[in-house]
Design a protein around this motif. Structure first.
Motif, PDB file in Angstrom:
ATOM      1  N   PRO A 220      39.549  71.250  12.400  1.00  9.69           N
ATOM      2  CA  PRO A 220      38.069  71.354  12.444  1.00  9.69           C
ATOM      3  C   PRO A 220      37.495  72.245  13.390  1.00  9.69           C
ATOM      4  O   PRO A 220      37.902  72.371  14.719  1.00  9.69           O
ATOM      5  N   ARG A 221      36.590  73.193  12.880  1.00 12.41           N
ATOM      6  CA  ARG A 221      36.128  74.340  13.985  1.00 12.41           C
ATOM      7  C   ARG A 221      35.048  73.825  14.772  1.00 12.41           C
ATOM      8  O   ARG A 221      34.128  73.021  14.512  1.00 12.41           O
ATOM      9  N   PRO A 222      35.016  74.512  16.103  1.00 10.56           N
ATOM     10  CA  PRO A 222      34.235  73.921  17.002  1.00 10.56           C
ATOM     11  C   PRO A 222      32.533  74.467  16.393  1.00 10.56           C
ATOM     12  O   PRO A 222      32.736  75.697  15.574  1.00 10.56           O
ATOM     13  N   ALA A 223      31.791  73.621  16.717  1.00  9.27           N
ATOM     14  CA  ALA A 223      30.338  74.403  16.379  1.00  9.27           C
ATOM     15  C   ALA A 223      29.840  75.640  17.137  1.00  9.27           C
ATOM     16  O   ALA A 223      29.138  76.385  16.746  1.00  9.27           O
ATOM     17  N   LEU A 224      30.420  75.557  18.442  1.00  9.55           N
ATOM     18  CA  LEU A 224      30.256  76.823  19.284  1.00  9.55           C
ATOM     19  C   LEU A 224      31.396  76.854  20.034  1.00  9.55           C
ATOM     20  O   LEU A 224      31.867  76.015  20.552  1.00  9.55           O
ATOM     21  N   GLN A 225      31.511  78.292  20.560  1.00  7.32           N
ATOM     22  CA  GLN A 225      32.676  78.527  21.405  1.00  7.32           C
ATOM     23  C   GLN A 225      31.900  78.994  22.772  1.00  7.32           C
ATOM     24  O   GLN A 225      31.098  79.989  22.695  1.00  7.32           O
ATOM     25  N   VAL A 226      31.839  78.426  23.754  1.00  9.67           N
ATOM     26  CA  VAL A 226      31.278  78.545  25.108  1.00  9.67           C
ATOM     27  C   VAL A 226      32.265  79.255  26.156  1.00  9.67           C
ATOM     28  O   VAL A 226      32.849  78.392  26.916  1.00  9.67           O
ATOM     29  N   LEU A 227      32.088  80.436  26.425  1.00 10.43           N
ATOM     30  CA  LEU A 227      33.202  81.322  27.252  1.00 10.43           C
ATOM     31  C   LEU A 227      32.372  81.657  28.628  1.00 10.43           C
ATOM     32  O   LEU A 227      31.758  82.749  28.445  1.00 10.43           O
ATOM     33  N   LEU A 228      32.499  81.079  29.615  1.00 15.48           N
ATOM     34  CA  LEU A 228      31.878  81.329  30.836  1.00 15.48           C
ATOM     35  C   LEU A 228      32.902  82.300  31.727  1.00 15.48           C
ATOM     36  O   LEU A 228      33.862  81.717  32.186  1.00 15.48           O
ATOM     37  N   TYR A 229      32.412  83.669  31.874  1.00 14.20           N
ATOM     38  CA  TYR A 229      33.432  84.564  32.631  1.00 14.20           C
ATOM     39  C   TYR A 229      34.823  84.369  32.291  1.00 14.20           C
ATOM     40  O   TYR A 229      35.666  83.952  33.271  1.00 14.20           O
ATOM     41  N   PRO A 230      35.149  84.266  30.903  1.00 12.07           N
ATOM     42  CA  PRO A 230      36.666  83.929  30.479  1.00 12.07           C
ATOM     43  C   PRO A 230      37.629  84.977  31.226  1.00 12.07           C
ATOM     44  O   PRO A 230      37.439  86.146  31.157  1.00 12.07           O
ATOM     45  N   ALA A 231      38.782  84.353  31.289  1.00 13.96           N
ATOM     46  CA  ALA A 231      40.186  85.080  31.662  1.00 13.96           C
ATOM     47  C   ALA A 231      40.717  85.214  30.120  1.00 13.96           C
ATOM     48  O   ALA A 231      41.165  84.286  29.455  1.00 13.96           O
ATOM     49  N   LEU A 232      40.810  86.434  29.644  1.00 17.99           N
ATOM     50  CA  LEU A 232      41.168  86.617  27.971  1.00 17.99           C
ATOM     51  C   LEU A 232      42.326  87.474  27.978  1.00 17.99           C
ATOM     52  O   LEU A 232      43.052  87.559  26.845  1.00 17.99           O
ATOM     53  N   ASP A 233      43.035  88.294  29.032  1.00 16.99           N
ATOM     54  CA  ASP A 233      44.216  89.357  28.670  1.00 16.99           C
ATOM     55  C   ASP A 233      45.002  89.121  29.772  1.00 16.99           C
ATOM     56  O   ASP A 233      44.572  89.700  31.184  1.00 16.99           O
ATOM     57  N   LEU A 234      46.338  88.560  29.888  1.00 17.31           N
ATOM     58  CA  LEU A 234      46.870  88.375  30.994  1.00 17.31           C
ATOM     59  C   LEU A 234      48.144  89.573  31.044  1.00 17.31           C
ATOM     60  O   LEU A 234      49.111  89.832  31.829  1.00 17.31           O
ATOM     61  N   VAL A 235      47.745  90.498  30.142  1.00 15.63           N
ATOM     62  CA  VAL A 235      48.610  92.004  29.956  1.00 15.63           C
ATOM     63  C   VAL A 235      48.059  92.950  30.465  1.00 15.63           C
ATOM     64  O   VAL A 235      48.345  93.625  31.451  1.00 15.63           O
ATOM     65  N   GLY A 236      46.729  93.206  29.953  1.00 12.38           N
ATOM     66  CA  GLY A 236      46.071  94.589  30.188  1.00 12.38           C
ATOM     67  C   GLY A 236      45.213  94.584  31.553  1.00 12.38           C
ATOM     68  O   GLY A 236      45.327  93.398  32.209  1.00 12.38           O
ATOM     69  N   ARG A 237      44.872  95.790  31.873  1.00  9.85           N
ATOM     70  CA  ARG A 237      44.187  95.923  33.111  1.00  9.85           C
ATOM     71  C   ARG A 237      42.975  96.729  32.745  1.00  9.85           C
ATOM     72  O   ARG A 237      42.941  97.778  32.307  1.00  9.85           O
ATOM     73  N   ARG A 238      41.764  96.458  33.382  1.00  9.42           N
ATOM     74  CA  ARG A 238      40.362  97.233  32.916  1.00  9.42           C
ATOM     75  C   ARG A 238      39.641  97.698  34.430  1.00  9.42           C
ATOM     76  O   ARG A 238      39.985  97.082  35.460  1.00  9.42           O
ATOM     77  N   PRO A 239      38.764  98.615  34.242  1.00  6.18           N
ATOM     78  CA  PRO A 239      38.127  99.126  35.425  1.00  6.18           C
ATOM     79  C   PRO A 239      37.776  98.110  36.234  1.00  6.18           C
ATOM     80  O   PRO A 239      37.781  98.287  37.663  1.00  6.18           O
ATOM     81  N   SER A 240      36.918  96.950  36.027  1.00  7.90           N
ATOM     82  CA  SER A 240      36.465  96.025  36.647  1.00  7.90           C
ATOM     83  C   SER A 240      37.521  95.458  37.803  1.00  7.90           C
ATOM     84  O   SER A 240      37.044  94.888  38.605  1.00  7.90           O
ATOM     85  N   ARG A 241      38.738  95.358  37.367  1.00  6.19           N
ATOM     86  CA  ARG A 241      39.633  94.713  38.272  1.00  6.19           C
ATOM     87  C   ARG A 241      39.833  95.637  39.533  1.00  6.19           C
ATOM     88  O   ARG A 241      39.956  95.144  40.491  1.00  6.19           O
ATOM     89  N   ASP A 242      39.817  96.926  39.336  1.00  8.44           N
ATOM     90  CA  ASP A 242      39.877  97.632  40.600  1.00  8.44           C
ATOM     91  C   ASP A 242      38.402  97.701  41.172  1.00  8.44           C
ATOM     92  O   ASP A 242      38.459  97.994  42.529  1.00  8.44           O
TER      93      ASP A 242
END
Length: 359
Positions: A220-242
């Motif tokens: 069963p699928r959630p009615a809504l996914q609520v992602l509060l400032y989520p951590a989504l990628d443990l591989v890549g690195r983006r400018p906001s990290r720097d």
């Protein structure tokens, strides 16, 4: 800084250590701004002065270094006590157990004073803390506010933590707990078609995984996914990290420490169960609607933005609440006035519209 103001700030921080941030934010706004220091501007955004004051206070506290997981958990619990505010009154709060991937997990059901005996909306909530720290108590105040102000029931789940339970244990526990909630909707007094999944930071990570795997594994699928400032990628690195990896509560050192504890085997990091941002496009098209929040001074800001873009491109209905003046973890900073409080009001208003009682 004026020595008298510096002494005042240090005295207020001492009170904060006794679980009393209130005196600091009871000072006149002009005094708080002087204590906070000159405005901080990065990447076109200006840091909220109330957050800046908190960071200034935090810098005056004795330094701590993450050593082992047990010490880090104790420190996280202590910090959250300082910023939890006064607990919101509800109709009832009940501790219970739910099904995990391998045995029972602790959980807590929050029931607001509004609502009915059955057919209510429910948010199955997973706390943040880098998959290593955090528990039901560290996010108790936030869950109470969501339940009270959104008028929905909240089921907070105490999933197993790393390094004792490395990836993808947290995600598998989250999947099992969500499906348990659907199976026990009647017992929880909720409508099985109005059960959402959500969490902050690492909890947002596992919530995204639950939503994706509901499609992949056909549960069963959630009615809504609520992602509060989520951590989504443990591989890549983006400018906001720097840009924001030092001085804004969540640091680059923290991120790497959490990653090493949750994924001691690097081969787990690119999998969708650990880095949901890296899932195949085909798995995105049938996902439930998403409510995603991000903050302008958060090192994880850019991966949240990227996921919003991917969901939107896949045709998933997305509401993105972007708070350019705030930092990672701001929903837990309960006593702070201004933009932090406004962000929490905005969040609960959206949850009330999506899952709250019918008018």
């Amino acid at each position: 800084m004026n020595p008298r103001l510096d002494a005042l700030l240090r005295g207020t921080v001492s009170a904060a250590q006794a679980n009393a941030l209130t005196p600091l934010y009871a000072l006149p706004a002009a005094v708080r701004r002087r204590l906070a220091g000159p405005p901080i501007q990065i990447d076109g955004n200006t840091l909220d002065p109330e957050i800046q004051l908190l960071l200034r206070a935090n810098a005056l506290l004795p330094g701590t270094t993450k050593t082992d997981a047990l010490a880090a958990r104790a420190q996280f619990r202590s910090v959250n006590k300082l910023v939890a505010g006064h607990p919101r009154a509800l109709q009832r709060v009940t501790d219970l157990t739910v099904r995990g991937a391998d045995g029972q997990l602790g959980a807590r059901l929050y029931v607001p004073r509004t609502g009915r005996d059955t057919g209510n909306g429910l948010l199955v909530f997973f706390h943040g803390g880098g998959w290593v720290v955090g528990d039901l108590d560290t996010h108790d105040s936030l869950c109470r506010i969501i339940a009270a102000d959104a008028g929905i029931r909240v089921l907070a789940v105490d999933y197993r933590l790393a390094p004792e339970a490395p990836a993808p244990t947290a995600a598998e526990d989250a999947i099992a707990a969500f499906t348990w909630a659907v199976d026990h909707a009647e017992d929880l007094g909720v409508d099985p078609a109005r059960i959402a999944v959500g969490g902050d930071s690492a909890g947002g990570n596992v919530s995204a995984v639950v939503a994706q795997q509901s499609v992949v594994r056909d549960f069963p699928r959630p009615a809504l996914q609520v992602l509060l400032y989520p951590a989504l990628d443990l591989v890549g690195r983006r400018p906001s990290r720097d840009l924001f990896g030092e001085g804004f509560l969540l640091t680059e050192e923290d991120i790497m420490w959490y990653r090493e504890h949750y994924t001691p085997d690097p081969a787990a990091r690119p999998t969708a169960e650990v880095s949901p941002l890296l899932v195949d496009d085909k798995a995105l098209a049938e996902l439930p609607p998403a409510l995603v929040t991000s903050a302008g001074f958060d090192p994880l800001r850019d991966e949240a933005r990227e996921y919003v873009d991917r969901l939107t491109a896949a045709g998933v209905p997305v509401t993105h609440l972007y708070h350019p003046t705030l930092v990672h973890g701001h929903y837990n900073l309960i006593p702070l006035p201004g933009a932090t409080a406004d962000a929490l009001v905005t969040l609960t208003a959206h949850l009330k519209a999506a899952l709250g009682p019918a008018s």
